[in-house]
Design a protein around this motif. Sequence first.
Motif, mmCIF file in Angstrom:
data_model
loop_
_atom_site.group_PDB
_atom_site.id
_atom_site.type_symbol
_atom_site.label_atom_id
_atom_site.label_comp_id
_atom_site.label_asym_id
_atom_site.label_seq_id
_atom_site.Cartn_x
_atom_site.Cartn_y
_atom_site.Cartn_z
ATOM 1 N N ARG A 70 0.584 -1.306 -0.087
ATOM 2 C CA ARG A 70 -0.196 -0.091 0.040
ATOM 3 C C ARG A 70 0.822 1.210 0.006
ATOM 4 N NH1 ARG A 70 -3.116 -3.254 3.875
ATOM 5 N NH2 ARG A 70 -1.900 -2.310 5.492
ATOM 6 N N PHE A 71 1.886 1.195 0.834
ATOM 7 C CA PHE A 71 2.715 2.296 0.904
ATOM 8 C C PHE A 71 3.412 2.834 -0.424
ATOM 9 C CE2 PHE A 71 7.213 3.908 1.576
ATOM 10 C CZ PHE A 71 7.065 5.132 2.243
ATOM 11 N N VAL A 72 4.204 1.709 -1.090
ATOM 12 C CA VAL A 72 4.711 2.023 -2.452
ATOM 13 C C VAL A 72 3.620 2.244 -3.533
ATOM 14 C CG1 VAL A 72 5.917 0.583 -4.275
ATOM 15 C CG2 VAL A 72 6.437 0.265 -2.100
ATOM 16 N N LEU A 73 2.485 1.512 -3.567
ATOM 17 C CA LEU A 73 1.424 1.989 -4.704
ATOM 18 C C LEU A 73 0.942 3.298 -4.095
ATOM 19 C CD1 LEU A 73 -0.285 -1.264 -4.786
ATOM 20 C CD2 LEU A 73 1.089 -0.517 -6.580
ATOM 21 N N ALA A 74 1.065 4.031 -3.125
ATOM 22 C CA ALA A 74 0.621 5.309 -2.942
ATOM 23 C C ALA A 74 1.791 6.412 -2.867
ATOM 24 C CB ALA A 74 0.167 5.493 -1.438
ATOM 25 N N GLY A 75 2.885 5.831 -3.514
ATOM 26 C CA GLY A 75 4.083 6.923 -3.682
ATOM 27 C C GLY A 75 4.651 6.924 -2.525
ATOM 28 N N GLY A 76 4.598 6.309 -1.424
ATOM 29 C CA GLY A 76 5.443 6.615 -0.481
ATOM 30 C C GLY A 76 4.729 7.443 0.709
ATOM 31 N N GLY A 77 3.347 7.448 0.653
ATOM 32 C CA GLY A 77 2.512 8.170 1.573
ATOM 33 C C GLY A 77 2.878 9.763 1.511
ATOM 34 N N ASP A 78 2.420 10.461 2.557
ATOM 35 C CA ASP A 78 2.508 12.016 2.574
ATOM 36 C C ASP A 78 3.671 12.562 2.857
ATOM 37 O OD1 ASP A 78 -0.176 11.951 1.257
ATOM 38 O OD2 ASP A 78 -0.993 11.787 3.267
ATOM 39 N N GLY A 79 4.762 11.803 3.303
ATOM 40 C CA GLY A 79 6.291 12.278 3.765
ATOM 41 C C GLY A 79 5.866 12.410 5.385
ATOM 42 N N GLY A 80 7.047 13.015 6.044
ATOM 43 C CA GLY A 80 6.963 13.099 7.342
ATOM 44 C C GLY A 80 6.815 14.445 7.836
ATOM 45 N N LEU A 81 7.275 14.779 8.904
ATOM 46 C CA LEU A 81 6.908 16.039 9.616
ATOM 47 C C LEU A 81 7.553 17.226 8.827
ATOM 48 C CD1 LEU A 81 5.483 17.119 12.047
ATOM 49 C CD2 LEU A 81 7.722 17.374 13.117
ATOM 50 N N PHE A 82 6.743 18.389 8.400
ATOM 51 C CA PHE A 82 7.395 19.201 7.451
ATOM 52 C C PHE A 82 7.788 18.875 6.267
ATOM 53 C CE2 PHE A 82 8.493 20.422 12.167
ATOM 54 C CZ PHE A 82 7.469 21.397 12.292
ATOM 55 N N GLY A 83 7.046 17.880 5.607
ATOM 56 C CA GLY A 83 7.246 17.551 4.440
ATOM 57 C C GLY A 83 8.622 16.658 4.096
ATOM 58 N N PRO B 268 11.121 13.069 4.570
ATOM 59 C CA PRO B 268 10.876 11.522 4.326
ATOM 60 C C PRO B 268 9.810 11.084 5.170
ATOM 61 C CG PRO B 268 12.984 11.978 5.554
ATOM 62 C CD PRO B 268 12.589 13.236 5.232
ATOM 63 N N PRO B 269 8.971 10.007 4.512
ATOM 64 C CA PRO B 269 8.135 9.361 5.456
ATOM 65 C C PRO B 269 8.606 8.725 6.697
ATOM 66 C CG PRO B 269 8.454 8.309 3.333
ATOM 67 C CD PRO B 269 9.189 9.589 3.107
ATOM 68 N N GLU B 270 7.861 8.797 7.759
ATOM 69 C CA GLU B 270 8.385 8.033 8.932
ATOM 70 C C GLU B 270 7.849 6.737 9.325
ATOM 71 O OE1 GLU B 270 7.734 11.201 11.649
ATOM 72 O OE2 GLU B 270 9.571 12.551 10.847
ATOM 73 N N SER B 271 6.716 6.369 8.622
ATOM 74 C CA SER B 271 5.978 5.305 8.747
ATOM 75 C C SER B 271 5.364 4.741 7.339
ATOM 76 C CB SER B 271 4.906 5.604 9.581
ATOM 77 O OG SER B 271 3.614 4.589 9.630
ATOM 78 N N LEU B 272 4.823 3.498 7.134
ATOM 79 C CA LEU B 272 4.373 2.762 6.146
ATOM 80 C C LEU B 272 3.027 2.993 6.024
ATOM 81 C CD1 LEU B 272 6.158 -0.774 5.989
ATOM 82 C CD2 LEU B 272 6.787 1.563 4.741
ATOM 83 N N ASP B 273 2.268 3.640 7.172
ATOM 84 C CA ASP B 273 0.959 3.889 7.394
ATOM 85 C C ASP B 273 0.702 4.966 6.210
ATOM 86 O OD1 ASP B 273 -1.689 4.073 7.908
ATOM 87 O OD2 ASP B 273 -1.391 4.891 9.770
ATOM 88 N N ILE B 274 -0.471 4.914 5.572
ATOM 89 C CA ILE B 274 -0.914 5.922 4.670
ATOM 90 C C ILE B 274 -2.045 6.268 4.979
ATOM 91 C CG2 ILE B 274 0.695 4.897 2.787
ATOM 92 C CD1 ILE B 274 -2.101 3.781 1.356
#
Length: 358
Positions: A55-68, A70-76
Motif C-alpha cells: 500500500r505504501f509503495v503504490l501510494a507513492g510513499g505516503g504523504d511524507g514525514g513532519l514538515f514535508g 521523508p516518510p516516517e511510517s508505512l501507514d498511509i
Amino acid sequence: MSDTPHPRDSQNLIGHAQAEKDFLDAWNSGRLAHAWLLTGPKGIGKATLAYRIARFVLAGGGDGGLFGGPPESLDIGAHHPVVHQVSAQGHRDLKVVERGYTDDKKTKLRGEIVIDDVRKIGDLFHQTADAGWRLVLIDAADEMNRNAANAVLKILEEPPAKALVIMVSHSPGRLLPTIRSRCRRLALNPLSADTIGQLLAQHRPDLTDTELTALAHLGEGSLGKAVALAAEGGLDLYRDLIGLLSALPRLDVPALHAFAERVGKSDADSAWRTVTELTTWWLARLVRAGGRQGKGMSEVVPGEAALMGRLLAAASLDRWLDLWEKTGALFARTDAVNLDRKQALLTAFLALERLSRA
C-alpha cells in the motif's frame, strides 16, 4: 467473537518496528532493492507487513514525514484510495500470487503454487503502471514448485524498472539459493507471549485471562497459531493430551482409546491436525527441557513440569529425541498415505509409555 482480518485488510502491525524501519530506510535512501524476502514463523505478521509495504509503495510513499520530510511510517491512512483498492483486490498495479484452486467452484486449494499461478507476473510487468510502481506479492514463496520457482527466478534476474517483488516465506531454506541471493531479507521475530495475549484478547474477548495466557504460550510467538488454536478448541485438546500423559508410566488405556477414536475420525480433520501438532510440539519441548537439564521449564497447564521431570528421569535425552523424530515421521506418513489415524495415535502413545518405563 471477532474474526482475524485478512492481512490485506489489516492496518495495524505490532511488534515489527525494526523490519518496518529497515524498509523505510531503504526507500528514503533512493536505493530500494527490487526484491524483498520476509521471513519468520507462520502467523507472526509477515503477510500483514507485505501488504503494508504494498500500500505504501503504490501510494507513492505516503504523504511524507513532519514538515514535508521523508516518510516516517508505512501507514498511509485508512481513507487513502489505495487502501480500498488493495482490500477489494482491485488495484491494477498489484498482483498477488497464491496457491490456486483445483476446481472451478474454488472449493479446494492446490498443495503448491504452480507455474500458471505465476504467469500473471509477466502480464503485470508488461503493462504501464498507473502509480509508477508495479508490485508482486507472493504468499508464500516456499509453496512454489520447481517450475514456478524457476519462472520467478528469471524475473528476479532481469527485473523491469520500478518493479517490486515481495515474497513471504515461512521456511526460506526451501527456496532456491539463487532466489534468496537476489532478495533483500527482512527477518521478523516471533511475538512475545504478552503481546500475543493482548492481541488475542481483542480477537477473542470471550476467553479468560488463564485461557489467553495458555494460548499465548501454545502459539509460540505466532498470533495466527494462537487464534487458530482458540478457534479449533486447541486448548481443551491440549488439556486432554496432558491429562493422558500425566498417567505415565502407565496409560489409562480405555481413556486413550476413547481419545484416539474421537480425534482419529475421518470427519475430525481439524482435531487430528491440532493433536498431532501439539503432540510433536510437546515432545520437542520435552527434549529442549532435557537439554537445559530442566532449567527454565515452563508450564502451559499445571503439572507439566513435574511430568517432564519424571519422563526425563526415566530415559536418556537421546532416546526422547529419537522418539520425537519417529513420532513426527509417523504422523507425516499417516497423512501422506492415508493410514489409520486412530492406530497412529495409539502407536505413538504406547511408544511413549514403553519409554517412560525404561
